[in-house]
Motif scaffolding. Structure first.
Motif, PDB file in Angstrom:
ATOM      1  N   LEU A  39       0.702  -1.032   0.028  1.00  0.00           N
ATOM      2  CA  LEU A  39       0.245   0.065   0.181  1.00  0.00           C
ATOM      3  C   LEU A  39       0.868   1.275  -0.336  1.00  0.00           C
ATOM      4  CD1 LEU A  39      -3.011  -0.906   2.302  1.00  0.00           C
ATOM      5  CD2 LEU A  39      -3.081  -0.531  -0.146  1.00  0.00           C
ATOM      6  N   ILE A  40       2.181   1.326   0.235  1.00  0.00           N
ATOM      7  CA  ILE A  40       2.969   2.381   0.173  1.00  0.00           C
ATOM      8  C   ILE A  40       3.255   2.900  -1.141  1.00  0.00           C
ATOM      9  CG2 ILE A  40       5.520   3.073   0.580  1.00  0.00           C
ATOM     10  CD1 ILE A  40       5.364   1.471   3.279  1.00  0.00           C
ATOM     11  N   ILE A  41       3.074   1.997  -2.269  1.00  0.00           N
ATOM     12  CA  ILE A  41       3.362   2.357  -3.523  1.00  0.00           C
ATOM     13  C   ILE A  41       2.119   3.391  -3.972  1.00  0.00           C
ATOM     14  CG2 ILE A  41       3.208   1.746  -5.996  1.00  0.00           C
ATOM     15  CD1 ILE A  41       4.464  -0.891  -4.970  1.00  0.00           C
ATOM     16  N   PRO A  42       0.901   3.223  -3.602  1.00  0.00           N
ATOM     17  CA  PRO A  42      -0.070   4.226  -4.115  1.00  0.00           C
ATOM     18  C   PRO A  42       0.123   5.442  -3.106  1.00  0.00           C
ATOM     19  CG  PRO A  42      -1.208   2.064  -3.858  1.00  0.00           C
ATOM     20  CD  PRO A  42       0.293   1.975  -3.398  1.00  0.00           C
ATOM     21  N   MET A  43       0.695   5.446  -2.018  1.00  0.00           N
ATOM     22  CA  MET A  43       0.732   6.485  -1.070  1.00  0.00           C
ATOM     23  C   MET A  43       1.803   7.522  -1.510  1.00  0.00           C
ATOM     24  SD  MET A  43      -0.268   5.184   2.662  1.00  0.00           S
ATOM     25  CE  MET A  43       0.990   4.242   3.083  1.00  0.00           C
ATOM     26  N   TYR A  44       3.091   6.779  -2.127  1.00  0.00           N
ATOM     27  CA  TYR A  44       4.087   7.390  -2.528  1.00  0.00           C
ATOM     28  C   TYR A  44       3.862   7.927  -3.885  1.00  0.00           C
ATOM     29  CZ  TYR A  44       8.967   7.794  -4.730  1.00  0.00           C
ATOM     30  OH  TYR A  44      10.189   8.152  -5.327  1.00  0.00           O
ATOM     31  N   TRP A  77       1.976  11.243  -3.107  1.00  0.00           N
ATOM     32  CA  TRP A  77       2.997  12.239  -2.589  1.00  0.00           C
ATOM     33  C   TRP A  77       3.745  12.830  -3.665  1.00  0.00           C
ATOM     34  CZ3 TRP A  77       8.411  12.020  -2.377  1.00  0.00           C
ATOM     35  CH2 TRP A  77       8.873  13.286  -1.502  1.00  0.00           C
ATOM     36  N   LEU A  78       4.369  11.965  -4.762  1.00  0.00           N
ATOM     37  CA  LEU A  78       5.042  12.445  -5.944  1.00  0.00           C
ATOM     38  C   LEU A  78       4.102  13.368  -6.514  1.00  0.00           C
ATOM     39  CD1 LEU A  78       7.061   9.729  -7.320  1.00  0.00           C
ATOM     40  CD2 LEU A  78       7.868  11.595  -6.257  1.00  0.00           C
ATOM     41  N   ALA A  79       2.936  12.904  -6.746  1.00  0.00           N
ATOM     42  CA  ALA A  79       1.964  13.908  -7.758  1.00  0.00           C
ATOM     43  C   ALA A  79       1.823  15.298  -6.943  1.00  0.00           C
ATOM     44  CB  ALA A  79       0.529  13.166  -7.959  1.00  0.00           C
ATOM     45  N   TYR A  80       1.345  15.269  -5.652  1.00  0.00           N
ATOM     46  CA  TYR A  80       1.374  16.653  -4.688  1.00  0.00           C
ATOM     47  C   TYR A  80       2.524  17.392  -4.741  1.00  0.00           C
ATOM     48  CZ  TYR A  80       0.434  19.437  -0.865  1.00  0.00           C
ATOM     49  OH  TYR A  80       0.439  20.591  -0.121  1.00  0.00           O
ATOM     50  N   THR A  81       3.564  16.983  -4.789  1.00  0.00           N
ATOM     51  CA  THR A  81       4.749  17.930  -4.661  1.00  0.00           C
ATOM     52  C   THR A  81       4.930  18.120  -6.161  1.00  0.00           C
ATOM     53  OG1 THR A  81       6.123  15.808  -4.849  1.00  0.00           O
ATOM     54  CG2 THR A  81       5.865  16.408  -2.779  1.00  0.00           C
TER      55      THR A  81
END
Length: 183
Positions: free
Chosen positions: A125-130, A133-137
Motif C-alpha cells: 500500500l505504500i506504492i499508491p501513497m508514494y 505524494w509525488l503527484a502532490y509535490t
C-alpha cells in the motif's frame, strides 16, 4: 569511435536487464519454494492469488524495460553484429525512476511475504501513497512556479530579492552598459 555513447548505453542496458532478470527469478523462486516446501500450511489459494495480483505490476514493468531498453543488433555478415538501436536509457529521471522504485518495492514485498506470510502484502500500500505524494509535490512545485511568473508580470523584479554579489554590484553601478561601434 562512431556511436561511442550509444554503444556504452547498450552495454549498460544489457547489464542492467540481465541483473534485473536474475534478481526477479531468484525472488520469485524464493517465494514459491518457501510457500510450497517450508511453510506448506500457509500455502492457500488466497496466498497465490495475492502473489499473482500484487507481483504482476513489477513483472509488467520489467517486461516494459526489456522492450524499451534492450539493444538491437543487425548481422552484417563477416563484419559481425552492428548496433542498430541502443535502447532507451534505463537510468533516466522521471517516470523511469518511479518505475524502478515500484519494481524495487515490489521485490521487497514479495520477499517479505515469502518469509513472513500474507500480512506482508500490506506493505504494498505504500506504492499508491508514494504516488500520491509525488503527484502532490510535483503539482505543488508547478503551482509555486506559476506564482513566481505572476509576480514578474505584476511588476516585481525576480532578481531583487537574491542574486550574486557581482549582480548586485553591477545593478548598484547602473547595470552593465553595452557600447556599440558604428563604422
Amino acid at each position: 569511435m562512431a556511436q561511442k555513447a550509444a554503444k556504452q548505453t547498450a552495454r549498460r542496458n544489457t547489464s542492467i536487464l540481465n541483473r534485473v532478470h536474475l534478481i526477479t527469478l531468484g525472488i520469485h523462486a524464493l517465494f514459491i519454494i518457501l510457500r510450497l516446501l517450508v511453510f506448506r500450511s500457509s500455502a492457500t489459494r488466497t496466498t497465490f492469488l495475492l502473489y499473482i495480483m500484487l507481483s504482476s505490476p513489477s513483472l509488467f514493468i520489467e517486461f516494459w524495460f526489456e522492450r524499451i531498453g534492450r539493444p538491437t543488433y543487425s548481422n552484417q555478415g563477416s563484419t559481425g553484429a552492428e548496433l542498430r538501436k541502443s535502447g532507451e536509457d534505463l537510468e533516466a529521471k522521471g517516470l523511469t525512476e518511479y518505475m524502478w522504485d515500484v519494481l524495487y518495492w515490489t521485490w521487497g514485498c514479495v520477499a517479505a511475504a515469502a518469509m513472513f506470510g500474507d500480512r506482508a502484502w500490506w506493505m504494498w500500500l505504500i506504492i499508491p501513497m508514494y504516488s500520491a505524494w509525488l503527484a502532490y509535490t510535483t503539482f505543488g512545485g508547478m503551482r509555486q512556479g506559476m506564482v513566481g511568473t505572476a509576480k514578474v508580470s505584476d511588476g516585481v523584479q525576480p532578481g531583487a530579492q537574491g542574486g550574486s554579489n557581482r549582480q548586485k554590484k553591477l545593478e548598484k553601478r547602473g547595470g552593465q552598459k553595452v557600447q556599440y561601434r558604428y563604422s
